[in-house]
Design a protein around this motif. Sequence first.
Motif, PDB file in Angstrom:
ATOM      1  N   SER A  35     -77.708  70.400 -15.671  1.00 58.00           N
ATOM      2  CA  SER A  35     -77.876  69.288 -16.596  1.00 58.00           C
ATOM      3  C   SER A  35     -76.618  69.026 -17.415  1.00 58.00           C
ATOM      4  O   SER A  35     -75.770  69.888 -17.599  1.00 58.00           O
ATOM      5  CB  SER A  35     -79.029  69.596 -17.545  1.00 58.00           C
ATOM      6  N   THR A  36     -76.542  67.818 -17.936  1.00 60.60           N
ATOM      7  CA  THR A  36     -75.430  67.452 -18.804  1.00 60.60           C
ATOM      8  C   THR A  36     -75.749  67.713 -20.274  1.00 60.60           C
ATOM      9  O   THR A  36     -74.870  67.606 -21.114  1.00 60.60           O
ATOM     10  CB  THR A  36     -75.097  65.957 -18.641  1.00 60.60           C
ATOM     11  N   ARG A  37     -77.003  68.025 -20.593  1.00 58.44           N
ATOM     12  CA  ARG A  37     -77.414  68.240 -21.985  1.00 58.44           C
ATOM     13  C   ARG A  37     -78.205  69.527 -22.134  1.00 58.44           C
ATOM     14  O   ARG A  37     -78.696  70.082 -21.168  1.00 58.44           O
ATOM     15  CB  ARG A  37     -78.268  67.073 -22.469  1.00 58.44           C
ATOM     16  N   ARG A  38     -78.330  69.972 -23.391  1.00 58.99           N
ATOM     17  CA  ARG A  38     -79.084  71.184 -23.707  1.00 58.99           C
ATOM     18  C   ARG A  38     -80.573  70.994 -23.459  1.00 58.99           C
ATOM     19  O   ARG A  38     -81.098  69.901 -23.567  1.00 58.99           O
ATOM     20  CB  ARG A  38     -78.914  71.517 -25.203  1.00 58.99           C
ATOM     21  N   LEU A  50     -84.067  78.461 -18.065  1.00 58.18           N
ATOM     22  CA  LEU A  50     -83.185  77.858 -19.069  1.00 58.18           C
ATOM     23  C   LEU A  50     -81.723  77.930 -18.636  1.00 58.18           C
ATOM     24  O   LEU A  50     -80.968  76.972 -18.815  1.00 58.18           O
ATOM     25  CB  LEU A  50     -83.384  78.537 -20.423  1.00 58.18           C
ATOM     26  N   ARG A  51     -81.318  79.060 -18.059  1.00 58.22           N
ATOM     27  CA  ARG A  51     -79.942  79.185 -17.567  1.00 58.22           C
ATOM     28  C   ARG A  51     -79.688  78.206 -16.419  1.00 58.22           C
ATOM     29  O   ARG A  51     -78.615  77.613 -16.326  1.00 58.22           O
ATOM     30  CB  ARG A  51     -79.662  80.617 -17.122  1.00 58.22           C
ATOM     31  N   PHE A  52     -80.681  78.035 -15.544  1.00 61.15           N
ATOM     32  CA  PHE A  52     -80.539  77.108 -14.428  1.00 61.15           C
ATOM     33  C   PHE A  52     -80.384  75.680 -14.955  1.00 61.15           C
ATOM     34  O   PHE A  52     -79.567  74.911 -14.459  1.00 61.15           O
ATOM     35  CB  PHE A  52     -81.742  77.219 -13.488  1.00 61.15           C
ATOM     36  N   ARG A 100     -84.933  65.163 -19.814  1.00 61.08           N
ATOM     37  CA  ARG A 100     -85.206  64.126 -18.830  1.00 61.08           C
ATOM     38  C   ARG A 100     -84.525  64.463 -17.504  1.00 61.08           C
ATOM     39  O   ARG A 100     -83.434  65.023 -17.477  1.00 61.08           O
ATOM     40  CB  ARG A 100     -84.693  62.780 -19.331  1.00 61.08           C
ATOM     41  N   ALA A 101     -85.174  64.054 -16.440  1.00 57.99           N
ATOM     42  CA  ALA A 101     -84.601  64.285 -15.115  1.00 57.99           C
ATOM     43  C   ALA A 101     -83.284  63.540 -14.952  1.00 57.99           C
ATOM     44  O   ALA A 101     -82.408  63.976 -14.214  1.00 57.99           O
ATOM     45  CB  ALA A 101     -85.594  63.862 -14.039  1.00 57.99           C
TER      46      ALA A 101
END
Length: 106
Positions: free
Chosen positions: A85-88, A78-80, A96-97
Amino acid sequence: MVCEFLESFDFAPRPADQPVELDDPNHSWIEVSFCLAGQWHEMSLIEFVVHSGLYRVEELDTAIYTEGIHIAPRTTLLRFWQVISTRRFGPKLKSRASWITDFLYR
């Protein structure tokens, strides 16, 4: 065929309390499943790494195999995700990838 394999590949690791049975293929735990050339295959992780050539049978009882394969804790994953990512990320969100900013990770 590569796309079919990658799209269908699923890994469900054996529970920690399930013993590894190297000598009895009739009781092997199904950990890996995938479709290749239109046929589904299911096998244990040990069978997969040997058939794919990642490890030889004699390497399965060595530290390179037993200590080299591990699953990262969910908190680490989750931290990675927050870093790349740009979103939570969340259980109710459909991640989404395309949200991954770095092309290497995507």
